[in-house]
Write an enzyme that holds these catalytic residues in place. Structure first.
Site: not given
Length: 724
Positions: A390, A420, A450, A483, A607
């Site tokens: 992202r 997503r 990821h 985060y 996170h």
């Protein structure tokens, strides 16, 4: 509570749970109910008197956004399984249909509580001179101002839609919000049903001119109702309601798609047309309108929720206005690490001195951006490789990669198309990178990538040096401001080779062998974790101190949970900081009496993923083995994604993680919820006026240990601060 007090405190007495079969599915807590429990904790921050008023409003908005996404993805998936007659139980033994019953009951209660909190906050906002109006509260001056707003800023993009045989019911997209109208022609008394979709391109609230220190806002739907005569001249309103639909937003992609990018572009269009999984409608809607909408959208009664209040509470974030500093968190400016300043901003020089770990958002994410920008402009840099899961719309990282490619450097970017709700943005970024001359790869069709890795290869004298960044969070400059994540910079040759092997795997599909300091899922990350847990069991059985500290977003992978249960039963002391979903039951006699689970919900979103093993010396200790990771302990992360787990061996960085980051998280009182064996959470009680240690404030006040420069102290800061 000090660090020593917390770490020496006894574990609570274990709970007897004779009604549960702890050898079967009962040993796990349901994933979906655990997620709902997390969102309850988010919502309850909106009632926390220690939180500034507008930040409480933001928590309410976040809770509403979270619940919408939960329904469009998780509930949509369960609903489809139940419709197909699938009775395969989850790891806790519940079938999809059984889970849906529990979810819908709890979610309806959550929606009611959200509306209650909205009414509470609306009154408190009014006391603070922030007013949410309706059309009946307006003066003539207000109406004149709003007439101009409507005509010039709203009317041109509205599409009023009649519903009759010549005008069939229109498609309402996911998250679409509309007014449904019963109208009567003034002359013929003929009834007309109509829809007025509320455009998402316009902000939900219109701010009206107000006296200094006062802010007045009118919801957009109130403005529309005020001007129905301009939209439907010759008609008068007989009744109206508002409704919003949530559609199935999960994506399915053909495994053998010849062109993955094109396949995702098509899939994104399908997402907008997914089946409705939930419809919210205003309470006391005219029965004819309610029936018409339900029939046309093909929704059943159990998929409809009546809202006595405001639909779309996520939009309340628009009312978090910067002008009211008195109602927001105190201003905080992330630090530039002292070591980077010592080297006049030269990231390569700072990293060459020794490994460096930055703790975001307390240390600015701009250092990650600077690392890549410097690489793009450095004539000695020959190659850059980067994963992108992202990132922001106008990403400075993508800008730097494009600049480097245009300058003739070898640039490889792994863009994850299956991130997503960021798929469209990632497609745009990949097209742009390709136009700049970068090599763009998309990884595996079956597995998401990821992992968060960046490498820069630099010519220094007669050798090539690889500078590597491993992160626990995304390369996203905006979310990095809220985060909490770790950025590990190193020029260690072993870690550089490991990163290069991972990139070769992503681009060439050749499974990496002989990784020196890195474990990768789905191949050996889970087995590495379980082996380390088993090693702690061996230490406990040998009479040595045995302890595990871990921090992550979610814990539901059954094999890992069972390994933690075995460790607990062997006497290993386990402290877990799990922000969200937790499928483990802590504190159960005979199962998990040596496991504690806490969740921290506060100013920043926890996170980072960390795990520390005592290694025969307990925790904290110099013998500890310390790891950071991109992976939560979930089935998808450990079995179906490309993730990384690296061991940190630099003594300063290890001390920072164990005795600063983890110790402060474990010592936190002000923002802590403790998990009970039944899956519920209790907020730690804080006597009125008592000091409550807040780890977020501690990190804001104390720089990261490995980022200290020549002026910094060598010891770990004490876990105290002046006030909560």
């Amino acid at each position: 509570m000090t660090q020593a007090d917390f770490l020496k405190s006894d574990f609570p007495a274990p709970t007897e749970m004779p009604h549960l079969d702890l050898t079967g599915p009962d040993r796990f807590h349901n994933r979906e109910m655990s997620w709902l429990s997390f969102n309850w904790r988010v919502l309850e921050e909106s009632e926390n008197a220690r939180v500034p008023l507008l930040e409480r409003l933001r928590f309410l908005s976040i809770s509403a956004t979270n619940l919408d996404e939960f329904y469009t993805v998780r509930v949509a998936g369960l609903r489809e399984l139940a419709r197909e007659g699938n009775v395969t139980p989850a790891q806790d033994g519940l079938t999809p249909a059984e889970q849906l019953v529990l979810i819908n009951e709890d979610a309806r209660n959550l929606l009611q509580e959200q509306q209650r909190m909205y009414n509470v906050l609306r009154r408190e906002l009014e006391d603070a001179n922030i007013l949410i109006l309706d059309r009946h509260d307006l003066s003539e001056e207000d109406r004149s101002f709003l007439a101009d707003v409507f005509l010039n800023r709203v009317f041109p993009i509205l599409s009023p839609l009649a519903i009759d045989p010549a005008h069939p019911f229109p498609f309402i997209p996911n998250l679409g919000y509309s007014l449904a109208l019963q109208l009567e022609r003034t002359k013929s008394k003929r009834v007309l049903h109509a829809l007025l979709p509320i455009p998402h391109q316009i902000e939900r609230f219109v701010f009206l001119p107000s006296e200094a220190g006062t802010h007045r806002a009118l919801p957009l739907e109130e403005l529309l109702l005020l001007h129905l005569d301009s939209l439907f001249p010759g008609y008068r309103e007989k009744g109206h309601c508002a409704f919003r639909v949530l559609r199935d937003s999960d994506l399915e992609v053909e495994d053998e798609a010849e062109d993955l990018v094109r396949e995702f572009e098509v899939a994104l269009k399908r997402r907008r047309r997914g089946e409705v999984v939930r419809m919210k409608i205003t309470k006391d809607a005219p029965s004819a309108l309610r029936t018409l909408i339900m029939d046309e959208l093909e929704v059943s009664d159990d998929e409809v929720v009546e809202i006595d209040g405001m639909i779309g509470l996520a939009d309340l974030s628009e009312l978090v206005i910067d002008e009211r500093h008195d109602l927001l968190w105190p201003t905080f400016a992330p630090r530039v690490p002292e070591r980077v300043q010592d080297f006049d901003g030269d990231m390569f020089a700072a990293i060459s001195q020794k490994d460096m770990l930055l703790h975001h958002p307390y240390e600015t994410f701009d250092m990650v951006v600077r690392f890549l920008q410097q690489a793009a402009r450095d004539p000695d840099v020959v190659a850059i490789k980067q994963t992108l899961y992202r990132t922001s719309k106008r990403s400075p990282i993508v800008e730097a990669l494009c600049e480097a490619a245009e300058d003739g450097k070898s640039v490889t970017a792994l863009v994850e198309l299956k991130a997503r709700f960021d798929e469209a943005a990632n497609i745009r970024q990949s097209r742009r990178l390709e136009r700049s001359g970068a090599h763009v790869v998309y990884g595996f069709t079956d597995w998401k990538t990821h992992a968060k890795i960046s490498t820069v290869v630099r010519r220094e004298g007669d050798r090539l040096v690889t500078y590597t960044h491993y992160g626990t969070g995304n390369y996203h400059p905006i979310t990095a401001k809220i985060y909490t994540d770790l950025s590990f910079f190193t020029c260690d040759a072993d870690l550089g080779r490991d990163a290069t092997k991972v990139f070769n795997y992503l681009s060439g599909y050749v499974k990496p062998e002989k990784l020196e300091n890195l474990a990768i899922s789905p191949h050996n990350l889970k087995s590495t974790l379980i082996a380390k847990i088993d090693a702690e069991i061996a230490h406990a059985e040998a009479g040595k101190p045995a302890e595990i500290w871990a921090k992550m977003n979610s814990l539901i992978e059954p094999e890992v949970i069972d390994a933690l249960y075995r460790a607990s039963q062997s006497g290993v002391k386990i402290n877990l900081v799990i922000r969200g979903i937790c499928g483990l039951r802590p504190g159960v006699k005979g199962l998990s009496e040596n496991i504690r689970v806490k969740s921290i919900v506060g100013r920043f979103l926890e996170h980072s993923r960390i795990v520390c093993f005592g290694n025969g010396g307990g925790l904290p200790s110099k013998k500890a083995r310390v790891y950071i990771s991109s992976a939560d302990w979930m089935g998808r992360n450990l079995n179906r994604r490309i993730e990384t787990l690296i061991e940190v061996k630099n003594n300063t960085v290890k001390a920072q993680i164990v005795s600063q980051v983890m110790a402060a998280n474990l010592a936190d009182v002000a923002q802590t919820w403790v998990m009970n064996p039944d899956g519920t959470f209790d907020r730690l009680p804080i006597p009125e006026g008592a000091f409550a240690f807040n780890c977020h404030r501690f990190f804001m006040e104390n720089p990261s240990l490995s980022g200290r420069g020549s002026a910094g102290a060598s010891d770990v800061p004490k876990l105290t601060h002046t006030e909560d």
